[in-house]
Design an enzyme around this catalytic site. Structure first.
Site, PDB file in Angstrom:
ATOM      1  CG  HIS A  23      -0.161   0.009   2.530  1.00  0.00           C
ATOM      2  ND1 HIS A  23       0.406   1.145   3.074  1.00  0.00           N
ATOM      3  CD2 HIS A  23       0.145  -0.997   3.381  1.00  0.00           C
ATOM      4  CE1 HIS A  23       1.011   0.849   4.206  1.00  0.00           C
ATOM      5  NE2 HIS A  23       0.874  -0.452   4.416  1.00  0.00           N
ATOM      6  CD  GLU A 135       1.814  -5.677   8.098  1.00  0.00           C
ATOM      7  OE1 GLU A 135       2.055  -6.896   7.911  1.00  0.00           O
ATOM      8  OE2 GLU A 135       2.557  -4.762   7.698  1.00  0.00           O
TER       9      GLU A 135
END
Length: 288
Positions: A23, A135
Site C-alpha cells: 500500500h 498485515e
C-alpha cells in the site's frame, strides 16, 4: 537440472503471475518509520493514506497503464484495511465516477478522509477483499480493521463476500502473531490462489505480510535471486513474480496447449511410425 544451477522449465498452465503491491504511505508510517512505538498509538486505528500516499498511488496507476499491465490483470485481491482498499481502487480502478452511470462506484467520494473524487468500477478487473493477506495481526491499532459493513458503504463495488465476520475477530489487543504464524498464514494464502481460475493476479497488501511470506520462497535459487524475492517493499512498490505449482494443486488444463492431431496413416513421420508399430506388436513368444 539442480535448483539454482540454471534455468528451469514449467508448463505454463501450472504457473500464475502475481503482481505484489504494498500500500501507499499511511498516516501510521510517518511517525512509525521514525519511532516503532508510534504503531501502538490508538489514533492510527485502521490507518488511511496520507496525501503523499495518494501521490504514490497516482504514480503507480500511471505506470501500470503505461506498461500495459492494467489490461492483463484478471483479478485484484486486497487486504481489507483502509489503506490497502484505497490503494487497490486508486491503482487498478476505473476512471472518475459519473453519478448517472448504472453501476456502483468502487469508492465513494472522500472515503477515509481521502479528499478524492469517487472512483468508477467500469473497465477494470474485479476487486475482492481477503483476510488471509492482512498485515501482522494484533497489538498495533493501525492493523485492526473496521466492520465490513462500514467498508461496504465506502467501497460499494468491492467484493467482501469471502469475509465471514462483520467485526474484526482476528485482531487481539494483547496478542501479536509470531513471524512464523504470519508466514504460515501467507503460505495458506498462496495455496488458496491455486483454487482460483485467474492466471494473472494483483495483490495489494502490507510490508510485514509480504516480507515474512516471501522468506519461505527462493531457497532453490541463486542467493541474489533469493535476496531479490525477500527484500522489504517500499510504499506503493510493485513487483511481478511467477508462482509455480510443483505439487499438482492446480487442476486446470492448459488453454493454449495443442496435441498436434497428427493423422494416422503412411504420412506419419518415420520416428512416430516406428514407435506406433512397436506399441502394436505382440510380445515376442520366442518362436521363429
Amino acid at each position: 537440472m539442480d535448483g539454482g544451477a540454471g534455468p528451469s522449465l514449467f508448463p505454463l498452465h501450472r504457473c500464475k503471475t502475481l503482481h505484489l503491491v504494498r500500500h501507499g504511505q499511511g498516516i501510521h508510517n510517518v511517525d512509525g518509520d521514525k519511532n516503532y512505538k508510534a504503531y501502538l498509538s490508538p489514533e492510527y486505528f485502521d490507518a488511511h493514506l496520507t496525501p503523499l500516499g495518494w501521490q504514490q498511488v497516482d504514480n503507480l496507476r500511471k505506470h501500470v497503464r503505461a506498461c500495459g499491465l492494467s489490461k492483463k490483470i484478471d483479478l485484484v485481491i486486497t487486504s481489507p484495511l483502509l489503506r490497502t482498499l484505497q490503494t487497490a481502487v486508486g491503482v487498478f480502478g476505473g476512471e472518475g465516477y459519473a453519478d448517472k452511470a448504472d453501476v456502483l462506484p468502487l469508492m465513494v467520494a472522500n472515503a477515509g478522509n481521502s479528499g478524492r473524487a469517487a472512483i468508477s468500477s467500469l473497465n477494470c478487473p474485479p476487486i475482492i477483499a481477503v483476510e488471509h493477506c492482512r498485515e501482522h495481526l494484533g497489538v498495533h491499532p493501525c492493523d485492526k480493521r473496521r466492520n465490513i459493513s462500514d467498508y461496504q458503504f465506502l467501497f460499494p463495488a468491492i467484493d467482501f463476500s469471502l469475509i465471514e465476520n462483520d467485526e474484526d475477530v482476528l485482531w487481539k489487543a494483547d496478542i501479536r502473531e509470531t513471524k512464523d504464524e504470519v508466514a504460515a498464514r501467507g503460505l495458506k494464502f498462496m495455496n488458496w490462489l491455486w483454487t482460483r481460475k485467474e492466471k494473472e493476479i494483483a495483490i495489494v497488501t502490507h510490508s510485514g505480510f509480504l516480507f515474512h511470506t516471501l522468506t519461505l520462497f527462493g531457497n532453490d535459487c541463486h542467493p541474489f535471486v533469493k535476496k531479490e524475492i525477500c527484500k522489504h517493499f517500499a510504499n506503493c512498490e510493485l513487483r511481478s513474480m511467477v508462482i509455480v505449482d510443483r505439487s499438482m494443486a492446480g487442476s486446470n488444463d492448459s488453454t493454449t496447449n495443442y496435441p498436434g492431431k497428427i493423422p494416422s496413416g503412411l504420412d506419419l513421420p518415420s520416428d512416430v511410425a516406428v514407435e506406433n508399430k512397436l506399441e502394436r506388436e505382440e510380445p515376442d513368444s520366442g518362436f521363429t
